[in-house]
Scaffold this motif. Structure first.
Motif, PDB file in Angstrom:
ATOM      1  N   HIS A 117       0.814  -1.218   0.000  1.00 55.22           N
ATOM      2  CA  HIS A 117       0.000   0.000   0.000  1.00 55.22           C
ATOM      3  C   HIS A 117       0.852   1.274   0.000  1.00 55.22           C
ATOM      4  N   LYS A 118       2.150   1.087  -0.311  1.00 55.09           N
ATOM      5  CA  LYS A 118       3.078   2.213  -0.476  1.00 55.09           C
ATOM      6  C   LYS A 118       3.111   3.132   0.753  1.00 55.09           C
ATOM      7  N   MET A 119       3.143   2.526   1.921  1.00 57.79           N
ATOM      8  CA  MET A 119       3.233   3.278   3.173  1.00 57.79           C
ATOM      9  C   MET A 119       4.671   3.224   3.687  1.00 57.79           C
ATOM     10  N   ASN A 120       5.578   3.714   2.851  1.00 59.31           N
ATOM     11  CA  ASN A 120       7.005   3.627   3.169  1.00 59.31           C
ATOM     12  C   ASN A 120       7.379   4.438   4.407  1.00 59.31           C
ATOM     13  N   GLU A 121       6.725   5.592   4.571  1.00 56.18           N
ATOM     14  CA  GLU A 121       7.046   6.437   5.722  1.00 56.18           C
ATOM     15  C   GLU A 121       6.680   5.746   7.028  1.00 56.18           C
ATOM     16  N   LEU A 122       5.508   5.123   7.049  1.00 53.62           N
ATOM     17  CA  LEU A 122       5.086   4.410   8.257  1.00 53.62           C
ATOM     18  C   LEU A 122       5.995   3.213   8.521  1.00 53.62           C
ATOM     19  N   GLU A 123       6.384   2.518   7.469  1.00 52.99           N
ATOM     20  CA  GLU A 123       7.300   1.381   7.626  1.00 52.99           C
ATOM     21  C   GLU A 123       8.610   1.828   8.268  1.00 52.99           C
ATOM     22  N   THR A 124       9.109   2.989   7.819  1.00 51.88           N
ATOM     23  CA  THR A 124      10.355   3.521   8.379  1.00 51.88           C
ATOM     24  C   THR A 124      10.168   3.937   9.834  1.00 51.88           C
ATOM     25  N   MET A 125       9.052   4.612  10.123  1.00 49.21           N
ATOM     26  CA  MET A 125       8.787   5.076  11.488  1.00 49.21           C
ATOM     27  C   MET A 125       8.670   3.907  12.465  1.00 49.21           C
TER      28      MET A 125
ATOM     29  N   ALA B  77      -2.852  -2.120  19.284  1.00 51.23           N
ATOM     30  CA  ALA B  77      -1.948  -2.170  20.441  1.00 51.23           C
ATOM     31  C   ALA B  77      -0.969  -1.005  20.417  1.00 51.23           C
ATOM     32  N   LEU B  78      -0.497  -0.649  19.228  1.00 48.08           N
ATOM     33  CA  LEU B  78       0.455   0.449  19.096  1.00 48.08           C
ATOM     34  C   LEU B  78      -0.203   1.785  19.427  1.00 48.08           C
ATOM     35  N   GLN B  79      -1.422   1.982  18.939  1.00 49.27           N
ATOM     36  CA  GLN B  79      -2.124   3.242  19.190  1.00 49.27           C
ATOM     37  C   GLN B  79      -2.516   3.411  20.652  1.00 49.27           C
ATOM     38  N   ALA B  80      -2.593   2.308  21.375  1.00 49.41           N
ATOM     39  CA  ALA B  80      -2.965   2.371  22.792  1.00 49.41           C
ATOM     40  C   ALA B  80      -1.813   2.848  23.675  1.00 49.41           C
ATOM     41  N   GLN B  81      -0.606   2.865  23.114  1.00 51.13           N
ATOM     42  CA  GLN B  81       0.548   3.310  23.887  1.00 51.13           C
ATOM     43  C   GLN B  81       0.500   4.829  24.091  1.00 51.13           C
ATOM     44  N   LYS B  82       0.686   5.261  25.318  1.00 50.18           N
ATOM     45  CA  LYS B  82       0.597   6.687  25.641  1.00 50.18           C
ATOM     46  C   LYS B  82       1.780   7.485  25.096  1.00 50.18           C
ATOM     47  N   SER B  83       2.898   6.809  24.876  1.00 47.62           N
ATOM     48  CA  SER B  83       4.116   7.514  24.459  1.00 47.62           C
ATOM     49  C   SER B  83       4.179   7.776  22.957  1.00 47.62           C
ATOM     50  N   ILE B  84       3.182   7.332  22.209  1.00 49.23           N
ATOM     51  CA  ILE B  84       3.208   7.460  20.755  1.00 49.23           C
ATOM     52  C   ILE B  84       3.116   8.936  20.350  1.00 49.23           C
ATOM     53  N   ASP B  85       3.941   9.365  19.376  1.00 45.85           N
ATOM     54  CA  ASP B  85       3.930  10.781  18.995  1.00 45.85           C
ATOM     55  C   ASP B  85       2.824  11.065  17.978  1.00 45.85           C
ATOM     56  N   LYS B  86       2.550  12.345  17.787  1.00 47.15           N
ATOM     57  CA  LYS B  86       1.411  12.772  16.974  1.00 47.15           C
ATOM     58  C   LYS B  86       1.548  12.352  15.516  1.00 47.15           C
ATOM     59  N   GLN B  87       2.748  12.479  14.959  1.00 47.45           N
ATOM     60  CA  GLN B  87       2.952  12.134  13.553  1.00 47.45           C
ATOM     61  C   GLN B  87       2.701  10.648  13.301  1.00 47.45           C
ATOM     62  N   LEU B  88       3.208   9.809  14.204  1.00 44.50           N
ATOM     63  CA  LEU B  88       2.987   8.372  14.066  1.00 44.50           C
ATOM     64  C   LEU B  88       1.509   8.040  14.238  1.00 44.50           C
ATOM     65  N   GLN B  89       0.851   8.730  15.159  1.00 43.72           N
ATOM     66  CA  GLN B  89      -0.579   8.515  15.373  1.00 43.72           C
ATOM     67  C   GLN B  89      -1.368   8.818  14.102  1.00 43.72           C
ATOM     68  N   GLN B  90      -0.998   9.888  13.422  1.00 42.28           N
ATOM     69  CA  GLN B  90      -1.676  10.257  12.176  1.00 42.28           C
ATOM     70  C   GLN B  90      -1.451   9.207  11.091  1.00 42.28           C
ATOM     71  N   GLN B  91      -0.210   8.734  10.996  1.00 36.85           N
ATOM     72  CA  GLN B  91       0.113   7.707  10.002  1.00 36.85           C
ATOM     73  C   GLN B  91      -0.666   6.415  10.274  1.00 36.85           C
ATOM     74  N   LEU B  92      -0.759   6.057  11.542  1.00 40.31           N
ATOM     75  CA  LEU B  92      -1.486   4.842  11.909  1.00 40.31           C
ATOM     76  C   LEU B  92      -2.981   4.976  11.630  1.00 40.31           C
ATOM     77  N   SER B  93      -3.527   6.156  11.885  1.00 42.99           N
ATOM     78  CA  SER B  93      -4.951   6.383  11.626  1.00 42.99           C
ATOM     79  C   SER B  93      -5.262   6.235  10.144  1.00 42.99           C
ATOM     80  N   ALA B  94      -4.382   6.773   9.292  1.00 42.69           N
ATOM     81  CA  ALA B  94      -4.566   6.647   7.845  1.00 42.69           C
ATOM     82  C   ALA B  94      -4.455   5.186   7.411  1.00 42.69           C
ATOM     83  N   ALA B  95      -3.498   4.476   8.003  1.00 45.87           N
ATOM     84  CA  ALA B  95      -3.319   3.060   7.673  1.00 45.87           C
ATOM     85  C   ALA B  95      -4.534   2.245   8.105  1.00 45.87           C
TER      86      ALA B  95
END
Length: 265
Positions: free
Chosen positions: A88-96, A218-236
């Motif tokens: 699905h060409k989510m290279n940025e999320l894969e890197t993060m 499980a990843l989104q439930a972590q409190k330490s997750i940063d905003k950019q990663l949260q946005q990427q995960l929501s899109a995924a």
């Protein structure tokens, strides 16, 4: 003369060691997948033997096979996630997520443990070999027939989504068991049973996405997750949800198809 069940068992022993050796040489996702398929077939044999012999005689072998299967599963699930993100060409999320590093680490650990896995599987053979030899040739066929009846009965019901994965396991056990009672040799093709093969594959494809969904949740439930990663995960998650809905429709369509008794030999 060896029975079809004994021949099937001997082939499984040969293949599982060959597959493990190929994983050791190549560490490829294909080799790992093939090894897990062989271990699933071995688990079917163990499931059958539990119906014949006291559970304490099988318990250690089942635990050893499960330990190898589960460790390979950790590596397989990482590969599955990486393949989905790349598809699905989510290279940025894969890197993060640092998946390439996680994959290399999991491969390193599994390869380090291969000598231990070989020893474990040899112990399994030492336990199961004598049991397979002394098993009455009629019992494997009775096991297959029992699975057939259970599948027929379950198909008459409206299976819930929660039941799909276990139902797939039962179909796979039945398809494996057919090979050791109804077929001369070991070259039986699942294409002889297109409906059940398509159904178990559809459920398998759906379950792969469930594994990825569980990882994201499980990843989104972590409190330490940063905003950019949260946005990427929501899109995924949105993309994943669309795929899940499609896979669910496929499974439901197959489950609603009329199945002729002749398809269950």
């Amino acid at each position: 003369m060896a029975s079809p069940f004994q021949k099937y068992y001997a082939l499984r022993v040969k293949n599982v060691f060959n597959n493990l050796y190929e994983v050791e040489l190549t560490a490829s996702s294909t080799a790992l997948h093939d090894m897990r398929i062989e271990l699933k077939k071995f688990k079917t044999i163990l499931h059958f033997l539990k119906t014949v012999y006291p559970r304490h005689r099988i318990k250690k072998a089942a635990k050893l096979v499960a330990s190898v299967f589960d460790e390979a599963g950790v590596l397989r699930e990482t590969q599955l996630l990486q393949q989905w993100l790349q598809q699905h060409k989510m290279n940025e999320l894969e890197t993060m997520l640092g998946l390439q590093g996680s994959l290399l680490y999991s491969q390193h650990i599994f390869l380090q443990h291969i000598p231990k896995h070989k020893q474990a599987l040899q112990k399994v053979i030492d336990i199961c070999g004598p049991l397979v030899e002394e098993t009455n040739a009629l019992l494997p066929e009775q096991y297959m027939q029992k699975l057939k009846i259970e599948i027929q009965e379950q198909l008459k019901k409206n299976l819930t989504i929660e039941e799909w994965h276990d139902f797939r396991k039962k179909i796979k056990r039945w398809m494996n068991a057919i090979r050791w009672v109804a077929i001369e040799g070991d070259d039986f093709e699942e294409a002889h049973f297109p409906y059940f093969n398509n159904l178990q594959e559809a459920i398998g494809n759906w379950h792969d996405l469930i594994i990825i969904q569980d990882y994201f949740v499980a990843l989104q439930a972590q409190k330490s997750i940063d905003k950019q990663l949260q946005q990427q995960l929501s899109a995924a998650q949105l993309t994943l949800l669309s795929g899940l809905q499609y896979r669910e429709k496929q499974v439901k369509h197959l489950l609603q198809m009329p199945v002729q008794p002749a398809q269950l030999k």
